[in-house]
Design a protein around this motif. Structure first.
Motif, PDB file in Angstrom:
ATOM      1  N   ALA A  45      12.242  -0.843   1.391  1.00  0.00           N
ATOM      2  CA  ALA A  45      10.997  -0.793   0.613  1.00  0.00           C
ATOM      3  C   ALA A  45      10.880   0.531  -0.134  1.00  0.00           C
ATOM      4  O   ALA A  45      10.476   0.559  -1.299  1.00  0.00           O
ATOM      5  N   SER A  46      11.244   1.651   0.513  1.00  0.00           N
ATOM      6  CA  SER A  46      11.117   2.952  -0.146  1.00  0.00           C
ATOM      7  C   SER A  46      12.144   3.098  -1.269  1.00  0.00           C
ATOM      8  O   SER A  46      11.887   3.772  -2.262  1.00  0.00           O
ATOM      9  N   GLU A  47      13.316   2.453  -1.144  1.00  0.00           N
ATOM     10  CA  GLU A  47      14.310   2.444  -2.227  1.00  0.00           C
ATOM     11  C   GLU A  47      13.720   1.820  -3.486  1.00  0.00           C
ATOM     12  O   GLU A  47      13.970   2.279  -4.591  1.00  0.00           O
ATOM     13  N   LEU A  48      12.944   0.762  -3.296  1.00  0.00           N
ATOM     14  CA  LEU A  48      12.337   0.054  -4.425  1.00  0.00           C
ATOM     15  C   LEU A  48      11.005   0.677  -4.841  1.00  0.00           C
ATOM     16  O   LEU A  48      10.325   0.158  -5.723  1.00  0.00           O
ATOM     17  N   ASN A  49      10.615   1.761  -4.152  1.00  0.00           N
ATOM     18  CA  ASN A  49       9.347   2.451  -4.419  1.00  0.00           C
ATOM     19  C   ASN A  49       8.149   1.513  -4.229  1.00  0.00           C
ATOM     20  O   ASN A  49       7.193   1.532  -5.001  1.00  0.00           O
ATOM     21  N   LEU A  50       8.223   0.655  -3.198  1.00  0.00           N
ATOM     22  CA  LEU A  50       7.152  -0.288  -2.869  1.00  0.00           C
ATOM     23  C   LEU A  50       6.794  -0.131  -1.394  1.00  0.00           C
ATOM     24  O   LEU A  50       7.374   0.701  -0.688  1.00  0.00           O
ATOM     25  N   ASP A  51       5.840  -0.946  -0.934  1.00  0.00           N
ATOM     26  CA  ASP A  51       5.378  -0.892   0.452  1.00  0.00           C
ATOM     27  C   ASP A  51       5.905  -2.088   1.234  1.00  0.00           C
ATOM     28  O   ASP A  51       6.187  -3.145   0.665  1.00  0.00           O
ATOM     29  N   LEU A  52       5.987  -1.925   2.541  1.00  0.00           N
ATOM     30  CA  LEU A  52       6.336  -3.017   3.430  1.00  0.00           C
ATOM     31  C   LEU A  52       5.042  -3.473   4.101  1.00  0.00           C
ATOM     32  O   LEU A  52       4.386  -2.695   4.784  1.00  0.00           O
ATOM     33  N   VAL A  53       4.659  -4.727   3.856  1.00  0.00           N
ATOM     34  CA  VAL A  53       3.387  -5.256   4.366  1.00  0.00           C
ATOM     35  C   VAL A  53       3.664  -6.471   5.237  1.00  0.00           C
ATOM     36  O   VAL A  53       4.379  -7.390   4.819  1.00  0.00           O
ATOM     37  N   VAL A  54       3.114  -6.481   6.452  1.00  0.00           N
ATOM     38  CA  VAL A  54       3.257  -7.638   7.336  1.00  0.00           C
ATOM     39  C   VAL A  54       2.266  -8.698   6.861  1.00  0.00           C
ATOM     40  O   VAL A  54       1.061  -8.469   6.824  1.00  0.00           O
ATOM     41  N   VAL A  55       2.791  -9.877   6.464  1.00  0.00           N
ATOM     42  CA  VAL A  55       1.929 -10.949   5.957  1.00  0.00           C
ATOM     43  C   VAL A  55       1.702 -12.035   7.005  1.00  0.00           C
ATOM     44  O   VAL A  55       0.729 -12.784   6.918  1.00  0.00           O
ATOM     45  N   ASP A  68       3.781  -4.155  -3.787  1.00  0.00           N
ATOM     46  CA  ASP A  68       2.852  -3.067  -4.084  1.00  0.00           C
ATOM     47  C   ASP A  68       1.573  -3.345  -3.294  1.00  0.00           C
ATOM     48  O   ASP A  68       0.850  -4.293  -3.592  1.00  0.00           O
ATOM     49  N   HIS A  69       1.308  -2.512  -2.275  1.00  0.00           N
ATOM     50  CA  HIS A  69       0.178  -2.766  -1.385  1.00  0.00           C
ATOM     51  C   HIS A  69      -1.164  -2.725  -2.113  1.00  0.00           C
ATOM     52  O   HIS A  69      -2.057  -3.518  -1.834  1.00  0.00           O
ATOM     53  N   GLY A  70      -1.324  -1.804  -3.046  1.00  0.00           N
ATOM     54  CA  GLY A  70      -2.581  -1.711  -3.807  1.00  0.00           C
ATOM     55  C   GLY A  70      -2.871  -2.992  -4.564  1.00  0.00           C
ATOM     56  O   GLY A  70      -3.987  -3.511  -4.543  1.00  0.00           O
ATOM     57  N   ARG A  71      -1.849  -3.519  -5.237  1.00  0.00           N
ATOM     58  CA  ARG A  71      -2.015  -4.761  -5.991  1.00  0.00           C
ATOM     59  C   ARG A  71      -2.287  -5.928  -5.042  1.00  0.00           C
ATOM     60  O   ARG A  71      -3.119  -6.788  -5.324  1.00  0.00           O
ATOM     61  N   TYR A  72      -1.587  -5.945  -3.893  1.00  0.00           N
ATOM     62  CA  TYR A  72      -1.767  -7.001  -2.896  1.00  0.00           C
ATOM     63  C   TYR A  72      -3.213  -7.043  -2.406  1.00  0.00           C
ATOM     64  O   TYR A  72      -3.840  -8.086  -2.350  1.00  0.00           O
ATOM     65  N   ARG A  73      -3.766  -5.853  -2.074  1.00  0.00           N
ATOM     66  CA  ARG A  73      -5.167  -5.774  -1.606  1.00  0.00           C
ATOM     67  C   ARG A  73      -6.118  -6.235  -2.696  1.00  0.00           C
ATOM     68  O   ARG A  73      -7.098  -6.925  -2.432  1.00  0.00           O
ATOM     69  N   TYR A  74      -5.852  -5.809  -3.926  1.00  0.00           N
ATOM     70  CA  TYR A  74      -6.693  -6.198  -5.065  1.00  0.00           C
ATOM     71  C   TYR A  74      -6.707  -7.715  -5.215  1.00  0.00           C
ATOM     72  O   TYR A  74      -7.768  -8.325  -5.389  1.00  0.00           O
ATOM     73  N   GLU A  75      -5.532  -8.349  -5.132  1.00  0.00           N
ATOM     74  CA  GLU A  75      -5.442  -9.812  -5.260  1.00  0.00           C
ATOM     75  C   GLU A  75      -6.198 -10.506  -4.122  1.00  0.00           C
ATOM     76  O   GLU A  75      -6.893 -11.495  -4.344  1.00  0.00           O
ATOM     77  N   GLN A  76      -6.076  -9.969  -2.890  1.00  0.00           N
ATOM     78  CA  GLN A  76      -6.780 -10.546  -1.744  1.00  0.00           C
ATOM     79  C   GLN A  76      -8.290 -10.464  -1.939  1.00  0.00           C
ATOM     80  O   GLN A  76      -9.018 -11.423  -1.675  1.00  0.00           O
ATOM     81  N   GLN A  77      -8.778  -9.305  -2.417  1.00  0.00           N
ATOM     82  CA  GLN A  77     -10.218  -9.143  -2.647  1.00  0.00           C
ATOM     83  C   GLN A  77     -10.695 -10.080  -3.744  1.00  0.00           C
ATOM     84  O   GLN A  77     -11.782 -10.642  -3.661  1.00  0.00           O
ATOM     85  N   LYS A  78      -9.882 -10.236  -4.781  1.00  0.00           N
ATOM     86  CA  LYS A  78     -10.238 -11.113  -5.891  1.00  0.00           C
ATOM     87  C   LYS A  78     -10.353 -12.559  -5.413  1.00  0.00           C
ATOM     88  O   LYS A  78     -11.291 -13.275  -5.763  1.00  0.00           O
ATOM     89  N   LYS A  79      -9.381 -12.993  -4.576  1.00  0.00           N
ATOM     90  CA  LYS A  79      -9.415 -14.350  -4.024  1.00  0.00           C
ATOM     91  C   LYS A  79     -10.656 -14.556  -3.161  1.00  0.00           C
ATOM     92  O   LYS A  79     -11.306 -15.597  -3.220  1.00  0.00           O
ATOM     93  N   ALA A  80     -10.980 -13.556  -2.327  1.00  0.00           N
ATOM     94  CA  ALA A  80     -12.152 -13.662  -1.449  1.00  0.00           C
ATOM     95  C   ALA A  80     -13.432 -13.750  -2.267  1.00  0.00           C
ATOM     96  O   ALA A  80     -14.329 -14.539  -1.948  1.00  0.00           O
ATOM     97  N   LYS A  81     -13.529 -12.946  -3.318  1.00  0.00           N
ATOM     98  CA  LYS A  81     -14.718 -12.963  -4.173  1.00  0.00           C
ATOM     99  C   LYS A  81     -14.861 -14.315  -4.877  1.00  0.00           C
ATOM    100  O   LYS A  81     -15.948 -14.863  -4.988  1.00  0.00           O
ATOM    101  N   GLU A  82     -13.745 -14.866  -5.344  1.00  0.00           N
ATOM    102  CA  GLU A  82     -13.744 -16.167  -6.018  1.00  0.00           C
ATOM    103  C   GLU A  82     -14.177 -17.273  -5.049  1.00  0.00           C
ATOM    104  O   GLU A  82     -14.975 -18.138  -5.384  1.00  0.00           O
ATOM    105  N   ALA A  83     -13.665 -17.216  -3.818  1.00  0.00           N
ATOM    106  CA  ALA A  83     -14.031 -18.216  -2.810  1.00  0.00           C
ATOM    107  C   ALA A  83     -15.513 -18.129  -2.487  1.00  0.00           C
ATOM    108  O   ALA A  83     -16.195 -19.145  -2.327  1.00  0.00           O
TER     109      ALA A  83
END
Length: 177
Positions: A45-55, A68-83
């Motif tokens: 993950a660090s080679e690719l300059n990204l995060d390792l997230v347990v899904v 990208d953990h920041g983008r992942y969290r943003y997408e999760q919040q967006k989905k929750a808000k839409e729901a």
């Protein structure tokens, strides 16, 4: 990207917060990288300059994704808000009648109930019997039935009038239009 100073949310297991020895790792483009040791997965993950997230922490082995953990969290919040926006909360408006209600009071409460039913809100009608009125439940039932009859065009009885203790209740739900 990489390490950030924020403390991850309790349900997020990211980078060094991961405590599993082995992980099934999925790459940033969705390809399976196989079962890797925690250290190897973090290096990848660090080679690719990204995060390792347990899904999927309950998997056997747990599933982690390089992203990208920041983008992942943003997408999760967006989905929750839409729901949350799309969920419909059914509201019930209460009305209280008396077995010996005056005609004008009856009409006023009927007007309120008709307005609420037209708006699509359920109406819960309660009739409380006090003292000697308990001997005249039939009078209260007639009043309740008259109210139901007057609202029949806008709503239907969800639960028939039922006496529980000293209160008779009925729920009228709006017709589907």
């Amino acid at each position: 990207m990489g390490q950030d100073n924020r403390k991850p949310a309790q349900d997020d297991m990211v980078n060094d917060a991961i405590r599993f020895k082995e992980l099934l790792v999925i790459g940033p483009n969705g390809e399976q990288l196989g079962i890797l040791m925690r250290r190897e997965a973090l290096e990848k993950a660090s080679e690719l300059n990204l995060d390792l997230v347990v899904v999927a922490p309950n998997g056997n082995p747990p599933v982690a994704k390089i992203l990208d953990h920041g983008r992942y969290r943003y997408e999760q919040q967006k989905k929750a808000k839409e729901a949350k926006r799309n969920q419909h909360v059914t509201q019930i408006k209460p009305l209280r009648l008396s077995p010996v209600i005056d005609q004008h009071d009856f009409d006023t409460k009927l007007k309120h109930a008709r307005k609420w039913l037209a708006e699509g809100t359920k109406v819960k009608l309660d009739m409380r019997f006090r003292g000697r009125m308990m001997t005249r439940i039939d009078v209260g039932r007639k009043t309740m039935n008259r109210f139901i009859e007057e609202t029949k065009d806008l709503g239907s009885v969800e639960k028939m009038p039922k006496l529980e203790g000293n209160t008779m209740s009925v729920v009228i739900s709006p017709n589907k239009n």
